[in-house]
Design a protein around this motif. Sequence first.
Motif, mmCIF file in Angstrom:
data_model
loop_
_atom_site.group_PDB
_atom_site.id
_atom_site.type_symbol
_atom_site.label_atom_id
_atom_site.label_comp_id
_atom_site.label_asym_id
_atom_site.label_seq_id
_atom_site.Cartn_x
_atom_site.Cartn_y
_atom_site.Cartn_z
ATOM 1 N N LEU A 1 -5.781 1.766 -7.942
ATOM 2 C CA LEU A 1 -5.427 3.175 -7.793
ATOM 3 C C LEU A 1 -6.639 3.986 -7.383
ATOM 4 C CD1 LEU A 1 -3.421 3.862 -11.090
ATOM 5 C CD2 LEU A 1 -2.534 2.980 -8.920
ATOM 6 N N ALA A 2 -6.404 5.042 -6.609
ATOM 7 C CA ALA A 2 -7.431 6.037 -6.327
ATOM 8 C C ALA A 2 -6.906 7.380 -6.825
ATOM 9 C CB ALA A 2 -7.731 6.109 -4.832
ATOM 10 N N THR A 3 -7.689 8.089 -7.621
ATOM 11 C CA THR A 3 -7.206 9.343 -8.200
ATOM 12 C C THR A 3 -8.368 10.258 -8.555
ATOM 13 O OG1 THR A 3 -5.817 10.286 -9.953
ATOM 14 C CG2 THR A 3 -7.205 8.434 -10.566
ATOM 15 N N HIS A 4 -8.048 11.542 -8.687
ATOM 16 C CA HIS A 4 -8.982 12.468 -9.331
ATOM 17 C C HIS A 4 -8.215 13.336 -10.324
ATOM 18 C CE1 HIS A 4 -7.344 15.339 -6.490
ATOM 19 N NE2 HIS A 4 -7.850 14.673 -5.474
ATOM 20 N N SER A 5 -7.123 12.776 -10.845
ATOM 21 C CA SER A 5 -6.282 13.498 -11.790
ATOM 22 C C SER A 5 -6.657 13.148 -13.222
ATOM 23 C CB SER A 5 -4.803 13.150 -11.552
ATOM 24 O OG SER A 5 -4.006 13.564 -12.635
ATOM 25 N N LEU A 6 -7.106 14.136 -13.973
ATOM 26 C CA LEU A 6 -7.422 13.928 -15.378
ATOM 27 C C LEU A 6 -6.164 13.598 -16.171
ATOM 28 C CD1 LEU A 6 -9.522 13.988 -17.655
ATOM 29 C CD2 LEU A 6 -9.089 16.444 -17.887
ATOM 30 N N PHE A 7 -5.040 14.208 -15.806
ATOM 31 C CA PHE A 7 -3.784 13.958 -16.512
ATOM 32 C C PHE A 7 -3.378 12.490 -16.382
ATOM 33 C CE2 PHE A 7 0.720 13.837 -17.288
ATOM 34 C CZ PHE A 7 0.931 14.781 -18.281
ATOM 35 N N LEU A 8 -3.429 11.956 -15.168
ATOM 36 C CA LEU A 8 -3.071 10.551 -14.959
ATOM 37 C C LEU A 8 -4.020 9.628 -15.706
ATOM 38 C CD1 LEU A 8 -1.452 8.295 -13.609
ATOM 39 C CD2 LEU A 8 -2.933 8.538 -11.596
ATOM 40 N N LEU A 9 -5.305 9.923 -15.648
ATOM 41 C CA LEU A 9 -6.283 9.085 -16.342
ATOM 42 C C LEU A 9 -6.030 9.064 -17.844
ATOM 43 C CD1 LEU A 9 -9.549 10.020 -14.430
ATOM 44 C CD2 LEU A 9 -8.466 7.777 -14.505
ATOM 45 N N GLU B 1 -3.692 8.109 -4.784
ATOM 46 C CA GLU B 1 -3.291 9.334 -5.472
ATOM 47 C C GLU B 1 -1.812 9.319 -5.868
ATOM 48 O OE1 GLU B 1 -4.525 12.907 -3.541
ATOM 49 O OE2 GLU B 1 -6.601 12.240 -3.312
ATOM 50 N N PRO B 2 -1.441 8.465 -6.806
ATOM 51 C CA PRO B 2 -0.041 8.398 -7.249
ATOM 52 C C PRO B 2 0.479 9.736 -7.765
ATOM 53 C CG PRO B 2 -1.332 6.617 -8.206
ATOM 54 C CD PRO B 2 -2.298 7.544 -7.558
ATOM 55 N N GLU B 3 -0.423 10.564 -8.275
ATOM 56 C CA GLU B 3 -0.007 11.816 -8.909
ATOM 57 C C GLU B 3 0.345 12.916 -7.924
ATOM 58 O OE1 GLU B 3 -4.339 12.292 -7.982
ATOM 59 O OE2 GLU B 3 -3.073 10.678 -8.778
ATOM 60 N N ALA B 4 0.029 12.748 -6.634
ATOM 61 C CA ALA B 4 0.233 13.809 -5.646
ATOM 62 C C ALA B 4 1.705 14.228 -5.595
ATOM 63 C CB ALA B 4 -0.232 13.345 -4.270
ATOM 64 N N ASN B 5 1.945 15.534 -5.738
ATOM 65 C CA ASN B 5 3.285 16.133 -5.662
ATOM 66 C C ASN B 5 4.228 15.696 -6.787
ATOM 67 O OD1 ASN B 5 2.665 17.529 -3.206
ATOM 68 N ND2 ASN B 5 3.015 15.612 -2.101
ATOM 69 N N LEU B 6 3.669 15.220 -7.882
ATOM 70 C CA LEU B 6 4.485 14.864 -9.042
ATOM 71 C C LEU B 6 4.247 15.860 -10.168
ATOM 72 C CD1 LEU B 6 4.099 10.980 -9.363
ATOM 73 C CD2 LEU B 6 5.871 12.262 -8.178
ATOM 74 N N ASN B 7 5.310 16.212 -10.892
ATOM 75 C CA ASN B 7 5.107 17.037 -12.077
ATOM 76 C C ASN B 7 4.632 16.141 -13.220
ATOM 77 O OD1 ASN B 7 7.348 15.937 -13.590
ATOM 78 N ND2 ASN B 7 8.749 17.203 -12.383
ATOM 79 N N PRO B 8 4.088 16.738 -14.289
ATOM 80 C CA PRO B 8 3.524 15.923 -15.379
ATOM 81 C C PRO B 8 4.495 14.911 -15.969
ATOM 82 C CG PRO B 8 2.788 18.180 -15.592
ATOM 83 C CD PRO B 8 3.797 18.166 -14.478
ATOM 84 N N LYS B 9 5.776 15.257 -16.049
ATOM 85 C CA LYS B 9 6.759 14.324 -16.609
ATOM 86 C C LYS B 9 6.851 13.067 -15.753
ATOM 87 C CE LYS B 9 11.632 13.936 -17.939
ATOM 88 N NZ LYS B 9 12.942 14.648 -18.007
ATOM 89 N N LEU B 10 6.865 13.241 -14.424
ATOM 90 C CA LEU B 10 6.949 12.095 -13.531
ATOM 91 C C LEU B 10 5.633 11.322 -13.496
ATOM 92 C CD1 LEU B 10 9.038 13.424 -10.503
ATOM 93 C CD2 LEU B 10 9.792 12.080 -12.466
ATOM 94 N N TYR C 1 0.859 -1.185 0.000
ATOM 95 C CA TYR C 1 0.000 0.000 0.000
ATOM 96 C C TYR C 1 0.897 1.238 0.000
ATOM 97 C CZ TYR C 1 -4.003 3.000 1.143
ATOM 98 O OH TYR C 1 -4.997 3.951 1.107
ATOM 99 N N LEU C 2 0.777 2.059 -1.031
ATOM 100 C CA LEU C 2 1.512 3.311 -1.098
ATOM 101 C C LEU C 2 0.567 4.460 -0.770
ATOM 102 C CD1 LEU C 2 3.737 2.870 -4.293
ATOM 103 C CD2 LEU C 2 4.275 2.378 -1.912
ATOM 104 N N PRO C 3 0.792 5.140 0.357
ATOM 105 C CA PRO C 3 -0.070 6.278 0.711
ATOM 106 C C PRO C 3 0.267 7.500 -0.130
ATOM 107 C CG PRO C 3 1.681 6.044 2.320
ATOM 108 C CD PRO C 3 1.846 4.895 1.354
ATOM 109 N N THR C 4 -0.472 8.569 0.059
ATOM 110 C CA THR C 4 -0.216 9.779 -0.720
ATOM 111 C C THR C 4 1.134 10.392 -0.364
ATOM 112 O OG1 THR C 4 -1.452 11.058 0.922
ATOM 113 C CG2 THR C 4 -2.648 10.336 -1.028
ATOM 114 N N ARG C 5 1.605 10.174 0.869
ATOM 115 C CA ARG C 5 2.880 10.731 1.309
ATOM 116 C C ARG C 5 4.011 9.741 1.024
ATOM 117 N NH1 ARG C 5 7.057 11.448 4.503
ATOM 118 N NH2 ARG C 5 7.382 13.355 5.708
ATOM 119 N N GLU C 6 5.182 10.264 0.681
ATOM 120 C CA GLU C 6 6.344 9.378 0.523
ATOM 121 C C GLU C 6 6.857 8.998 1.912
ATOM 122 O OE1 GLU C 6 9.694 9.931 1.260
ATOM 123 O OE2 GLU C 6 9.320 11.870 2.190
#
Length: 353
Positions: free
Chosen positions: A282-290, A253-262, A139-144
């Motif tokens: 995955l749980a997300t609300h990022s259109l970019f990731l989707l 939320e894998p996308e949290a605190n990541l720039n678009p390249k990452l 389980y990977l939380p939103t925080r590193e």
Amino acid sequence: MLKQLGIKNLTVFAEAQLDFGKQLNVIVGENGAGKSHLLKLAYSVLQTSWEEGRKPSNSGESPTKTALQTHLAEKLVNVFRPEQLGRLARRRQGRERCDVKLAFANAELDVEFSFATNSKSEVSVDKVPAAWLKIAPAYLPTRELLSIYPGFVSLYEGHYLQFEETWRDTCLLLGKPLQKGPKEARIRSLLEPLERAMEGSIELDANGRFYLRNVSGRMEIPLVAEGLRKLGMLARLTATGALLDKGYLFWDEPEANLNPKLVRQVASSIVELSKSGMQVFLATHSLFLLRELEILLSNDKNGRAHNRFFGLHPGKNGVVVKQGPSIEDIGDIAALDEDLAQSDRFLDAGVGA
């Protein structure tokens, strides 16, 4: 493989049944719609089965109602952190029961349990699995967690801390030794794109401190950008073999605190892991990731049937789940619509023209 999750009266959900794909499962919704609750619920059940099955007292033994009813309740409380177990049951007038059912491709793992709004320390196990889970879920939380790793597990287990137990569980996996042997070639193929994105590799020293090693030397993880530290967690779990062997990965939320390249690299790694045998949630609300996931999955026509998308829609009688093999099946999500609306406003305003 986890095939199905059925819930009734869990937090914001009146009733729902999620039919999972064997590769990638993406849960989409606004804040407060229950995305993380679904991940934590499924993870808690799987992790309890794995933890109990590896205890010497249960070695070679089949699961029992006695072993599950207390330890499953403890895990749910330690992961969700309510004041008591019954707080996870949907709040309505009078007493309500929360019912949970998990069905697997291996029916021996199927489990059903319930608890009431006044439950404190035990669940009622209605169906006992015939076998323990053999592989630890991740389980990977939103925080590193790389930067807090030194001493965290011993501190957590020796004191009462208000951190959810997923942090402790993941730190245990991060501390595992590197995998060697026949699996190294596959691990290396998954690691290489991650290390290119980080421009270095993750190292753990004898004192329990993580570093990013690159051409300039070693840099202490707390000095590394948070987005790279999140990528580093994925790299470390890959290197230890924790993300192989038909296991389970839950990522909030894998996308949290990541720039678009990452984010693009994370999306690519997620898809590759799911194709390698991991069942990913995955749980997300990022259109970019989707969009990145859709682009990657569109190139795999044969694999589309193995992926599922879930849209969470708040309503008067609780959150409703819409699901299917593509984003088009999950209905309109306000958070995604706002991203699209902003793009339209930007073009209409002629900004940068």
